[in-house]
Enzyme design. Sequence first.
Site, PDB file in Angstrom:
ATOM      1  CB  ALA A  83      -0.915   0.004   1.224  1.00  9.56           C
ATOM      2  CB  THR A 126      10.886   2.012  -4.991  1.00  9.44           C
ATOM      3  OG1 THR A 126      11.342   2.600  -6.214  1.00  9.44           O
ATOM      4  CG2 THR A 126      10.936   3.092  -3.922  1.00  9.44           C
ATOM      5  CG  ASP A 127      14.582   1.413  -8.983  1.00 14.58           C
ATOM      6  OD1 ASP A 127      13.627   2.170  -8.714  1.00 14.58           O
ATOM      7  OD2 ASP A 127      14.852   1.043 -10.151  1.00 14.58           O
ATOM      8  CD  GLU A 128      11.241   6.377  -8.333  1.00 15.66           C
ATOM      9  OE1 GLU A 128      11.074   7.445  -7.730  1.00 15.66           O
ATOM     10  OE2 GLU A 128      10.648   6.070  -9.380  1.00 15.66           O
ATOM     11  CE1 TYR A 151       6.350   5.771  -4.294  1.00 17.61           C
ATOM     12  CE2 TYR A 151       8.367   5.913  -5.601  1.00 17.61           C
ATOM     13  CZ  TYR A 151       7.370   5.160  -5.008  1.00 17.61           C
ATOM     14  OH  TYR A 151       7.389   3.789  -5.122  1.00 17.61           O
ATOM     15  CE  LYS A 155       7.682   2.447  -1.273  1.00 22.56           C
ATOM     16  NZ  LYS A 155       6.530   1.588  -0.891  1.00 22.56           N
ATOM     17  CB  ILE A 207       9.090  12.155 -24.339  1.00 23.68           C
ATOM     18  CG1 ILE A 207       8.606  10.911 -25.065  1.00 23.68           C
ATOM     19  CG2 ILE A 207      10.525  12.017 -23.895  1.00 23.68           C
ATOM     20  CD1 ILE A 207       9.208   9.631 -24.554  1.00 23.68           C
TER      21      ILE A 207
HETATM   22  P1  NAD Z   1      -0.538   1.273  -7.215  1.00 23.18           P
HETATM   23  O1  NAD Z   1      -0.590   2.758  -7.112  1.00 23.18           O
HETATM   24  O2  NAD Z   1      -0.981   0.608  -8.455  1.00 23.18           O
HETATM   25  O3  NAD Z   1      -1.360   0.617  -6.011  1.00 23.18           O
HETATM   26  C1  NAD Z   1      -1.287   1.097  -4.699  1.00 23.18           C
HETATM   27  C2  NAD Z   1      -2.410   0.435  -3.921  1.00 23.18           C
HETATM   28  O4  NAD Z   1      -2.349   0.888  -2.563  1.00 23.18           O
HETATM   29  C3  NAD Z   1      -3.810   0.801  -4.434  1.00 23.18           C
HETATM   30  O5  NAD Z   1      -4.616  -0.348  -4.495  1.00 23.18           O
HETATM   31  C4  NAD Z   1      -4.338   1.781  -3.384  1.00 23.18           C
HETATM   32  O6  NAD Z   1      -5.755   1.754  -3.265  1.00 23.18           O
HETATM   33  C5  NAD Z   1      -3.653   1.257  -2.142  1.00 23.18           C
HETATM   34  N1  NAD Z   1      -3.532   2.284  -1.097  1.00 23.18           N
HETATM   35  C6  NAD Z   1      -3.055   3.554  -1.232  1.00 23.18           C
HETATM   36  N2  NAD Z   1      -3.138   4.209  -0.068  1.00 23.18           N
HETATM   37  C7  NAD Z   1      -3.659   3.321   0.837  1.00 23.18           C
HETATM   38  C8  NAD Z   1      -3.963   3.406   2.209  1.00 23.18           C
HETATM   39  N3  NAD Z   1      -3.773   4.534   2.907  1.00 23.18           N
HETATM   40  N4  NAD Z   1      -4.478   2.317   2.818  1.00 23.18           N
HETATM   41  C9  NAD Z   1      -4.689   1.168   2.131  1.00 23.18           C
HETATM   42  N5  NAD Z   1      -4.430   1.047   0.814  1.00 23.18           N
HETATM   43  C10 NAD Z   1      -3.914   2.115   0.182  1.00 23.18           C
HETATM   44  O7  NAD Z   1       0.953   0.885  -6.846  1.00 23.18           O
HETATM   45  P2  NAD Z   1       1.927  -0.248  -7.420  1.00 23.18           P
HETATM   46  O8  NAD Z   1       2.608   0.271  -8.626  1.00 23.18           O
HETATM   47  O9  NAD Z   1       1.204  -1.528  -7.451  1.00 23.18           O
HETATM   48  O10 NAD Z   1       3.012  -0.272  -6.249  1.00 23.18           O
HETATM   49  C11 NAD Z   1       2.857  -1.152  -5.138  1.00 23.18           C
HETATM   50  C12 NAD Z   1       4.041  -0.997  -4.213  1.00 23.18           C
HETATM   51  O11 NAD Z   1       5.243  -1.301  -4.906  1.00 23.18           O
HETATM   52  C13 NAD Z   1       4.228   0.419  -3.669  1.00 23.18           C
HETATM   53  O12 NAD Z   1       4.655   0.322  -2.333  1.00 23.18           O
HETATM   54  C14 NAD Z   1       5.330   1.002  -4.522  1.00 23.18           C
HETATM   55  O13 NAD Z   1       6.052   1.986  -3.816  1.00 23.18           O
HETATM   56  C15 NAD Z   1       6.167  -0.226  -4.795  1.00 23.18           C
HETATM   57  N6  NAD Z   1       6.920  -0.237  -6.063  1.00 23.18           N
HETATM   58  C16 NAD Z   1       6.297   0.018  -7.252  1.00 23.18           C
HETATM   59  C17 NAD Z   1       7.012  -0.106  -8.437  1.00 23.18           C
HETATM   60  C18 NAD Z   1       6.377   0.120  -9.775  1.00 23.18           C
HETATM   61  O14 NAD Z   1       7.079   0.143 -10.789  1.00 23.18           O
HETATM   62  N7  NAD Z   1       5.064   0.285  -9.880  1.00 23.18           N
HETATM   63  C19 NAD Z   1       8.377  -0.453  -8.396  1.00 23.18           C
HETATM   64  C20 NAD Z   1       8.986  -0.691  -7.151  1.00 23.18           C
HETATM   65  C21 NAD Z   1       8.236  -0.602  -5.988  1.00 23.18           C
HETATM   66  O1  DAU Z   2      11.635   2.719 -10.111  1.00 23.65           O
HETATM   67  C1  DAU Z   2      10.539   2.210  -9.420  1.00 23.65           C
HETATM   68  C2  DAU Z   2       9.437   3.237  -9.464  1.00 23.65           C
HETATM   69  O2  DAU Z   2       8.934   3.215 -10.794  1.00 23.65           O
HETATM   70  C3  DAU Z   2       8.324   2.995  -8.463  1.00 23.65           C
HETATM   71  O3  DAU Z   2       8.832   3.093  -7.155  1.00 23.65           O
HETATM   72  C4  DAU Z   2       7.189   4.014  -8.665  1.00 23.65           C
HETATM   73  O4  DAU Z   2       6.106   3.736  -7.802  1.00 23.65           O
HETATM   74  C5  DAU Z   2       6.728   3.915 -10.103  1.00 23.65           C
HETATM   75  O5  DAU Z   2       5.730   4.890 -10.362  1.00 23.65           O
HETATM   76  C6  DAU Z   2       7.898   4.110 -11.055  1.00 23.65           C
HETATM   77  O6  DAU Z   2       8.402   5.478 -10.967  1.00 23.65           O
HETATM   78  P1  DAU Z   2       8.888   6.275 -12.269  1.00 23.65           P
HETATM   79  O7  DAU Z   2       8.799   7.707 -11.994  1.00 23.65           O
HETATM   80  O8  DAU Z   2      10.170   5.728 -12.782  1.00 23.65           O
HETATM   81  O9  DAU Z   2       7.746   5.777 -13.293  1.00 23.65           O
HETATM   82  P2  DAU Z   2       6.870   6.550 -14.362  1.00 23.65           P
HETATM   83  O10 DAU Z   2       6.146   5.502 -15.124  1.00 23.65           O
HETATM   84  O11 DAU Z   2       6.094   7.668 -13.776  1.00 23.65           O
HETATM   85  O12 DAU Z   2       7.986   7.188 -15.302  1.00 23.65           O
HETATM   86  C7  DAU Z   2       8.923   6.374 -15.979  1.00 23.65           C
HETATM   87  C8  DAU Z   2       9.874   7.287 -16.719  1.00 23.65           C
HETATM   88  O13 DAU Z   2       9.154   7.954 -17.771  1.00 23.65           O
HETATM   89  C9  DAU Z   2      10.449   8.388 -15.853  1.00 23.65           C
HETATM   90  O14 DAU Z   2      11.780   8.644 -16.263  1.00 23.65           O
HETATM   91  C10 DAU Z   2       9.563   9.601 -16.167  1.00 23.65           C
HETATM   92  C11 DAU Z   2       9.176   9.372 -17.616  1.00 23.65           C
HETATM   93  N1  DAU Z   2       7.843   9.871 -18.010  1.00 23.65           N
HETATM   94  C12 DAU Z   2       6.784   9.562 -17.213  1.00 23.65           C
HETATM   95  C13 DAU Z   2       5.523   9.985 -17.545  1.00 23.65           C
HETATM   96  C14 DAU Z   2       4.332   9.653 -16.677  1.00 23.65           C
HETATM   97  C15 DAU Z   2       7.695  10.591 -19.176  1.00 23.65           C
HETATM   98  O15 DAU Z   2       8.660  10.841 -19.902  1.00 23.65           O
HETATM   99  N2  DAU Z   2       6.436  11.001 -19.503  1.00 23.65           N
HETATM  100  C16 DAU Z   2       5.347  10.754 -18.737  1.00 23.65           C
HETATM  101  O16 DAU Z   2       4.221  11.202 -19.106  1.00 23.65           O
END
Ligand code: NAD
Ligand code: DAU
Length: 337
Positions: A83, A126-128, A151, A155, A207
């Site tokens: 979450a 996350t790697d961030e 963000y 994390k 982009i």
């Molecule tokens: P997402 O935004 O798709 O989903 C997040 C979920 O958390 C949603 O279902 C939302 O309803 C729930 N949520 C938000 N606030 C809440 C709260 N206060 N109580 C209960 N539920 C709540 O996110 P995701 O992309 O599936 O990411 C999941 C996890 O993985 C996150 O912790 C994120 O930081 C981490 N992560 C994501 C990525 C990625 O590329 N998406 C990469 C590395 C780590």
């Molecule tokens: O690295 C892991 C992370 O990846 C997770 O922890 C985050 O929850 C997840 O959202 C994601 O973060 P990023 O910022 O890397 O993802 P996003 O898809 O938003 O963007 C990917 C790359 O693309 C980033 O360099 C920003 C760029 N971007 C993004 C959007 C939305 C664009 O160029 N245009 C866009 O409209």
Amino acid sequence: MRHLLIAGGAGFIGSNFVHYMLEKYDDYTIIVFDKLTYAGRLENLERCRSNPRFRFIQGDICDMAAVREAVQRHDIDSIINFAAETHVDRSIMEPDAVVTTNINGTWVLLEVARELKLERFHQISTDEVYGAIPAPSRSKEGDPLEPRSPYSASKAGAEHLVYAYFITYGLPVTTTRGSNNIGPFHYPEKAVPLFTTNAIENIPLPIYGDGLQMRDYQYVLDHCEGIDLVLHKGALGEVYNVGTEVETPNIEMAHKILDLLGKPRSLIQHVVDRAGHDRRYALDCAKLRALGWRSQHSFDQALEKTVRWFVANEGWWRPIKSGEYLDYYRKQYEERG
Ligand code: NAD
Ligand code: DAU
């Protein structure tokens, strides 16, 4: 570990993980605890709604009484915390939600896990948290955390609390730091699903800046396998990186999406960059590989599967791209020109 509370299990990675675990283990029960924010969707869990080993609870991880009640009522032995508020651009526009959910919410889950003496608390990070990594360096788990966005700072803060609970209270914790996931149920505010759905609709692909920022895009089920392995074989108190160790510039990712869909490159539109945009993330995943994990999908394979899923599932994403989403889109992209 048999009765899992999956916080955030209605989101992108969480829902993929729920399906993965129910299909892999026939003796696990899964309780999804999710607030259903704009990013959480019950449709993502449709496939398992009738499974007797699955339950859904709508709740906020910041609500300690609700979390405690869910854990006690369902005899939970482990919490896995997906979450979070997860979109970097939203965290820049409105940082309060990332602080509340990602930091305070994680603390609430930790407190309940400590009070009820759970077997495991696993944090999805996350790697961030490492910050921007200049080539050719790669981040190892022991490297300093240098987050640069609201963000990623939230994390990192959550991770510090997780580790503090391990050291101070002996809570059995593990953490994974994943790179960018792509795949089914990815909310179309993130770059890959946004570009894919925009391309299908012949709308420009925005982009940021020069598009030469590098990301390690991994298939979501590879990440789920890594989490599963750490849950079962990871050492307590340890962190594990999960990624492909291959980085791709965003512009190349956009070109590939357009090519897969047979759309012209003229759909690409360079817009104002993200504030504080991290140029590159790059993980060293040797520690997880030593446990026996391998990423099963190359970037091309992961992207092709993802694009195909979005083509085949317009009924999932078209309703999302309306209402609140359109307000967000206007606010986010009008200012970028
Ligand atoms: P997402 O935004 O798709 O989903 C997040 C979920 O958390 C949603 O279902 C939302 O309803 C729930 N949520 C938000 N606030 C809440 C709260 N206060 N109580 C209960 N539920 C709540 O996110 P995701 O992309 O599936 O990411 C999941 C996890 O993985 C996150 O912790 C994120 O930081 C981490 N992560 C994501 C990525 C990625 O590329 N998406 C990469 C590395 C780590
Ligand atoms: O690295 C892991 C992370 O990846 C997770 O922890 C985050 O929850 C997840 O959202 C994601 O973060 P990023 O910022 O890397 O993802 P996003 O898809 O938003 O963007 C990917 C790359 O693309 C980033 O360099 C920003 C760029 N971007 C993004 C959007 C939305 C664009 O160029 N245009 C866009 O409209």
